[in-house]
Design a protein around this motif. Structure first.
Motif, PDB file in Angstrom:
ATOM      1  N   UNK A  87      67.527 -45.872  13.588  1.00 51.37           N
ATOM      2  CA  UNK A  87      67.090 -44.672  12.908  1.00 51.37           C
ATOM      3  C   UNK A  87      67.913 -43.464  13.262  1.00 51.37           C
ATOM      4  N   UNK A  88      68.879 -43.603  14.178  1.00 53.95           N
ATOM      5  CA  UNK A  88      69.788 -42.510  14.498  1.00 53.95           C
ATOM      6  C   UNK A  88      71.151 -43.101  14.810  1.00 53.95           C
ATOM      7  N   UNK A  89      72.169 -42.250  14.780  1.00 57.50           N
ATOM      8  CA  UNK A  89      73.522 -42.738  15.000  1.00 57.50           C
ATOM      9  C   UNK A  89      74.432 -41.602  15.387  1.00 57.50           C
ATOM     10  N   UNK A  90      75.357 -41.864  16.283  1.00 53.87           N
ATOM     11  CA  UNK A  90      76.399 -40.893  16.605  1.00 53.87           C
ATOM     12  C   UNK A  90      77.654 -41.171  15.804  1.00 53.87           C
ATOM     13  N   UNK A  91      77.603 -42.151  14.939  1.00 54.64           N
ATOM     14  CA  UNK A  91      78.772 -42.527  14.171  1.00 54.64           C
ATOM     15  C   UNK A  91      78.910 -41.727  12.899  1.00 54.64           C
ATOM     16  N   UNK A 132      79.936 -34.252  23.691  1.00 54.77           N
ATOM     17  CA  UNK A 132      78.943 -33.204  23.476  1.00 54.77           C
ATOM     18  C   UNK A 132      78.169 -33.446  22.177  1.00 54.77           C
ATOM     19  N   UNK A 133      78.898 -33.820  21.127  1.00 55.33           N
ATOM     20  CA  UNK A 133      78.237 -34.073  19.849  1.00 55.33           C
ATOM     21  C   UNK A 133      77.343 -35.310  19.928  1.00 55.33           C
ATOM     22  N   UNK A 134      77.829 -36.335  20.624  1.00 49.21           N
ATOM     23  CA  UNK A 134      77.030 -37.551  20.788  1.00 49.21           C
ATOM     24  C   UNK A 134      75.764 -37.256  21.578  1.00 49.21           C
ATOM     25  N   UNK A 135      75.920 -36.508  22.673  1.00 52.23           N
ATOM     26  CA  UNK A 135      74.760 -36.195  23.502  1.00 52.23           C
ATOM     27  C   UNK A 135      73.724 -35.414  22.710  1.00 52.23           C
ATOM     28  N   UNK A 136      74.178 -34.493  21.857  1.00 53.24           N
ATOM     29  CA  UNK A 136      73.246 -33.690  21.059  1.00 53.24           C
ATOM     30  C   UNK A 136      72.421 -34.579  20.135  1.00 53.24           C
ATOM     31  N   UNK A 137      73.092 -35.499  19.457  1.00 57.90           N
ATOM     32  CA  UNK A 137      72.397 -36.402  18.536  1.00 57.90           C
ATOM     33  C   UNK A 137      71.408 -37.289  19.286  1.00 57.90           C
ATOM     34  N   UNK A 138      71.842 -37.826  20.416  1.00 58.57           N
ATOM     35  CA  UNK A 138      70.977 -38.745  21.158  1.00 58.57           C
ATOM     36  C   UNK A 138      69.821 -38.015  21.811  1.00 58.57           C
ATOM     37  N   UNK A 139      70.038 -36.789  22.253  1.00 57.80           N
ATOM     38  CA  UNK A 139      68.934 -36.025  22.833  1.00 57.80           C
ATOM     39  C   UNK A 139      67.869 -35.734  21.787  1.00 57.80           C
ATOM     40  N   UNK A 140      68.323 -35.471  20.546  1.00 57.57           N
ATOM     41  CA  UNK A 140      67.362 -35.280  19.471  1.00 57.57           C
ATOM     42  C   UNK A 140      66.581 -36.565  19.226  1.00 57.57           C
ATOM     43  N   UNK A 141      67.281 -37.698  19.319  1.00 58.67           N
ATOM     44  CA  UNK A 141      66.604 -38.980  19.125  1.00 58.67           C
ATOM     45  C   UNK A 141      65.574 -39.225  20.217  1.00 58.67           C
ATOM     46  N   UNK A 142      65.916 -38.849  21.434  1.00 59.83           N
ATOM     47  CA  UNK A 142      65.003 -39.045  22.561  1.00 59.83           C
ATOM     48  C   UNK A 142      63.742 -38.202  22.424  1.00 59.83           C
ATOM     49  N   UNK A 143      63.837 -37.061  21.729  1.00 61.28           N
ATOM     50  CA  UNK A 143      62.664 -36.198  21.548  1.00 61.28           C
ATOM     51  C   UNK A 143      61.824 -36.631  20.366  1.00 61.28           C
ATOM     52  N   UNK A 144      62.275 -37.684  19.682  1.00 61.11           N
ATOM     53  CA  UNK A 144      61.467 -38.216  18.588  1.00 61.11           C
ATOM     54  C   UNK A 144      61.906 -37.783  17.223  1.00 61.11           C
ATOM     55  N   UNK A 145      62.932 -36.951  17.132  1.00 56.83           N
ATOM     56  CA  UNK A 145      63.420 -36.504  15.831  1.00 56.83           C
ATOM     57  C   UNK A 145      64.398 -37.533  15.272  1.00 56.83           C
ATOM     58  N   UNK A 146      64.051 -38.103  14.129  1.00 52.28           N
ATOM     59  CA  UNK A 146      64.870 -39.164  13.547  1.00 52.28           C
ATOM     60  C   UNK A 146      66.063 -38.582  12.816  1.00 52.28           C
ATOM     61  N   UNK A 147      67.238 -39.050  13.136  1.00 53.89           N
ATOM     62  CA  UNK A 147      68.457 -38.595  12.480  1.00 53.89           C
ATOM     63  C   UNK A 147      69.173 -39.822  11.932  1.00 53.89           C
ATOM     64  N   UNK A 148      69.349 -39.906  10.645  1.00 54.99           N
ATOM     65  CA  UNK A 148      70.019 -41.039  10.033  1.00 54.99           C
ATOM     66  C   UNK A 148      71.445 -40.661   9.680  1.00 54.99           C
ATOM     67  N   UNK A 149      72.370 -41.461  10.127  1.00 51.74           N
ATOM     68  CA  UNK A 149      73.771 -41.217   9.786  1.00 51.74           C
ATOM     69  C   UNK A 149      74.297 -39.932  10.367  1.00 51.74           C
ATOM     70  N   UNK A 150      73.938 -39.603  11.618  1.00 52.84           N
ATOM     71  CA  UNK A 150      74.448 -38.394  12.249  1.00 52.84           C
ATOM     72  C   UNK A 150      75.958 -38.358  12.217  1.00 52.84           C
ATOM     73  N   UNK A 151      76.532 -37.242  11.893  1.00 49.64           N
ATOM     74  CA  UNK A 151      77.973 -37.166  11.668  1.00 49.64           C
ATOM     75  C   UNK A 151      78.697 -36.688  12.905  1.00 49.64           C
ATOM     76  N   UNK A 152      79.672 -37.433  13.356  1.00 45.44           N
ATOM     77  CA  UNK A 152      80.446 -37.064  14.547  1.00 45.44           C
ATOM     78  C   UNK A 152      81.810 -36.567  14.125  1.00 45.44           C
ATOM     79  N   UNK A 153      81.833 -35.564  13.318  1.00 42.36           N
ATOM     80  CA  UNK A 153      83.103 -35.049  12.803  1.00 42.36           C
ATOM     81  C   UNK A 153      83.475 -33.763  13.537  1.00 42.36           C
TER      82      UNK A 153
END
Length: 757
Positions: free
Chosen positions: A380-384, A736-757
């Motif tokens: 349900x989340x991704x740093x890719x 830094x971008x990966x950590x931000x996405x994963x920290x959001x995932x850890x707090x329960x906020x679902x992120x689909x297709x998070x962009x690491x650009x």
């Protein structure tokens, strides 16, 4: 299985355990290096009219002549044998015993392996008598000379049939007499040479390859003996499979004796000429010898080496095939199915040493690109990179059976679209990874990419939910997929085998080169790190377990008390067997594996997985033995990849009372292996039901905080690897971008297709 060779020191199991036997036959060896034993051995050998041919009017002189020559040669031959004799005895005999033991381990249950010598002991009559006393019905006789010749295989067959006429009439005997072009033998011989040259740092540019085979009088060839033709064809096939240029190789003939004219050039004369041409390194491969013996160890390894190195060069001796693992696998296939000529398809394989044009072109890892389509991951989340995920229905239209992937890759190569690449073809993705052909500009690159897309994905691109990634993003997506982060089941451990299968198919299609070798090394390194560093391997499940566990729960079956049938020789079959044994506690004796015969490492892994379970080898999955086995089981797993069904459920009707003893059929094939019909007591679980079970399993898994934390660490490790590979962007900003996405995932906020650009 214990060693079944006919060495008297080996304890044989009860005779009722064996019903079939293999008899490996070689030329022979003296009982000891003592001159008397050597003389007796030579007398028997030289008295054979098929070894030394005399005119019919001199036939009476055959045995006296053999004894005379043996007496004159006994002392010199004894001295040579003493140089190679070991504490175990004659190398030829002890290595053959080891071959028998290794082959017995590879064969299905019920096989025993014996050895015999045409001259010396154990003799063919002695061994056939022992086979009879072991209550064996069928015997496969393998002449250990790949190239047929009258004085070798011919005389073995004559002695065999002479003995059968008098002492072993009830045996059902088949022979493997000619296998000079067998694909398993050619592959094994080529790989052995490749191992040897790689180990010693040899290349065609600094080394000359000499194939050495036993010589033969020219008169034998003129009278129809095919040996010379077989030897030349073997050398030609090995050169092609190895990838060694023909102008850097020579075929020589060794071990001449007597005044008559023999096949030329003589191996020692070849080495003399190479030394005169200032060739400093040669590697000699005794390609007609499957076991190291006097001719390889003493003649080549001592005398020829001394002769060549006295001229200032260095001679490397490639050992005979002996117990080399690929050769034992080739012997097993030779026994079970007979020889399979390399010309049927093996000549199309990629050269092992990659000495073709791929070797001359360096692949830039950063130029990797990917085009394909996949389903959304289960995390349900991704740093890719952001991806337009497709639906199961659309992916189903894209997927192709594995047996069609090779031709698809070959077509891409022929069209000049790519220089190498592979297709990752699973129930969750259909993606091509690779490198475009070299020497094209931007406009041509777009044209080639479009051409590639049309070959791989015919149809409207907008309707197919395709995406293209390059460089950093392509590597990132690849490594996330390998870790199981892009799977419907997060952390799916089966993706590793799926990748390995994709790589093997690329090798067969000749689209594997330096680039894919680089990918393999990186994937292996990453796999080791993520599977051992933080408990990811313990937390991450296999797709088969996730799907089967739900069915086991819903059906109420106690799997430990069920009879299980696993159909197919795939990685899914192996995973099912391993999960049944490791996770569900099913004893191997309650599992039957039904598979079509094929060679390679996958079959070896399957044999290891099934262990003491039952193996049923079939020609096709729709034959009667399969139907009867399904009716006899409690749970049947279809793990095959076909476009059309292989079983009509109606064929099971009436074979037993399924209401009193229910049957569960689990079909992993997304296109469906079973044509369904309503039969009371039979429950069919199709691939879409399995996907639902996996989705439920994944939802529970992603609520596990330990699992999500492990996934976070894997994501960071992937970022590090990708930055090392591509050298693009700073590692710090990516992390830094990966950590931000994963920290959001850890707090329960679902992120689909998070962009690491």
């Amino acid at each position: 299985m214990m060693s079944p060779s006919n060495d008297p020191s080996v304890q044989l199991p009860a005779r009722s355990q064996y019903r079939r036997a293999v008899l490996l036959v070689n030329v022979g060896t003296p009982d000891s290096p003592d001159p008397v034993d050597v003389r007796n051995y030579l007398a028997e050998f030289l008295s054979d009219p098929h070894v030394i041919r005399l005119p019919y009017w001199l036939a009476w002189f055959q045995k006296p002549l053999g004894k005379i020559i043996a007496r004159s040669r006994a002392q010199a031959s004894s001295d040579k044998y003493k140089k190679i004799w070991t504490d175990r005895g004659s190398p030829l005999k002890t290595i053959m015993a080891d071959q028998a033991t290794a082959l017995a381990r590879e064969l299905p249950p019920g096989w025993q392996v014996f050895i015999a010598m045409r001259y010396g002991h154990p003799t063919i009559p002695e061994t056939l008598k022992q086979i009879q006393s072991a209550n064996i019905d069928e015997v496969v006789v393998v002449s250990m000379y790949p190239q047929y010749s009258g004085p070798t295989t011919g005389t073995v067959l004559r002695e065999l049939y002479r003995t059968l006429r008098t002492t072993a009439k009830h045996l059902n005997v088949s022979t493997r007499a000619t296998w000079y072009d067998d694909i398993g033998y050619i592959n094994a011989q080529s790989r052995l040479i490749a191992d040897c040259v790689t180990k010693n740092g040899l290349t065609p540019s600094n080394t000359h390859l000499v194939f050495s085979v036993h010589s033969l009088p020219i008169s034998y060839v003129r009278s129809g003996d095919p040996y010379e033709r077989h030897a030349r064809r073997t050398a030609e096939l090995v050169l092609g499979r190895l990838g060694w240029p023909a102008e850097r190789a020579t075929l020589g003939y060794q071990s001449r004796m007597g005044p008559s004219q023999w096949l030329a050039p003589d191996t020692q004369e070849v080495l003399t000429r190479l030394a005169q041409e200032s060739k400093k390194q040669v590697i000699v491969c005794p390609v007609s010898f499957t076991v190291d013996c006097l001719e390889t160890i003493e003649e080549i390894g001592i005398r020829y080496r001394r002769h060549f190195e006295e001229s200032g060069g260095k001679l490397f001796l490639c050992p005979a095939l002996n117990t080399y693992e690929p050769f034992i696998a080739a012997l097993k296939n030779l026994v079970l199915r007979g020889p399979q000529p390399m010309t049927s398809w093996g000549e199309e394989e990629t050269p092992i040493l990659q000495t073709g044009k791929n070797d001359q072109k360096q692949v830039n890892p950063g130029e990797l690109f990917m085009i394909g389509s996949s389903l959304a991951n289960g995390l349900g989340f991704s740093s890719g990179p952001s991806l337009p995920h497709t639906t199961p229905e659309k992916l189903h239209c894209l997927k192709k059976p594995h047996d069609k992937i090779r031709n698809l890759l070959a077509e891409c190569l022929e069209q000049g679209c790519i220089k190498e690449g592979f297709i990752w073809n699973t129930c969750h993705r259909f993606e091509f990874y690779g490198w475009l052909a070299e020497g094209i500009d931007d406009d041509e690159s777009r044209t080639k990419t479009k051409q590639l897309r049309n070959i791989l994905f015919p149809g409207n691109a907008n309707d197919l939910d395709l995406y293209t990634l390059a460089g950093y993003d392509a590597w990132h997506h690849l490594l996330r997929s390998l870790a199981g982060l892009n799977s419907g089941l997060p952390g799916d451990t089966d993706v590793i085998e799926q990748y390995n299968t994709a790589h093997r198919i690329a090798e067969q299609a000749r689209t594997a080169g330096d680039g894919l070798a680089f990918i393999a090394r990186r994937c292996e390194k990453l796999e080791h790190e993520i599977r051992t560093a933080n408990g990811w391997n313990e937390l991450a499940p296999a797709y088969c377990y996730a799907s089967i566990s739900g069915i086991a729960r819903d059906s109420g079956f106690d799997f430990t008390k069920c009879r299980h049938l696993v159909i197919g020789g795939s990685t899914t079959s192996r995973s099912v067997i391993e999960e049944l044994s490791d996770r569900f506690g099913v004893e191997k004796r309650n599992i039957t594996l039904a598979y079509r015969g094929h060679a390679g490492g996958q079959l070896k892994l399957l044999r290891k997985a099934i262990g003491s379970g039952t193996r049923l080898r079939v020609q096709c999955y729709s034959q009667r033995e399969i139907i009867n086995a399904i009716a006899d089981s409690d749970v049947a797993f279809f793990c095959i990849d076909r476009d059309e069904p292989v079983l009509d459920m109606q064929e099971l009707n009436g074979l037993r009372d399924y209401e009193s003893r229910p049957l569960v059929i689990i079909d992993f094939n997304t296109t469906g292996s079973v044509a369904a019909a309503k039969i009371p007591g039979i429950t069919l679980y199709k691939a879409e039901h399995l996907d639902k079970e996996v989705t439920n399993f994944a939802d529970e898994l992603c609520r596990n905080t330990d699992f999500v934390e492990a996934a976070r660490q894997v994501e960071l490790l992937i970022e590090k690897h990708v930055s090392e590979i591509t050298g693009k962007d700073t590692l710090k900003s990516r992390l830094e971008k990966t950590a931000k996405i994963l920290n959001q995932a850890m707090t329960g906020k679902s992120i689909t297709g998070g962009k690491a650009q």
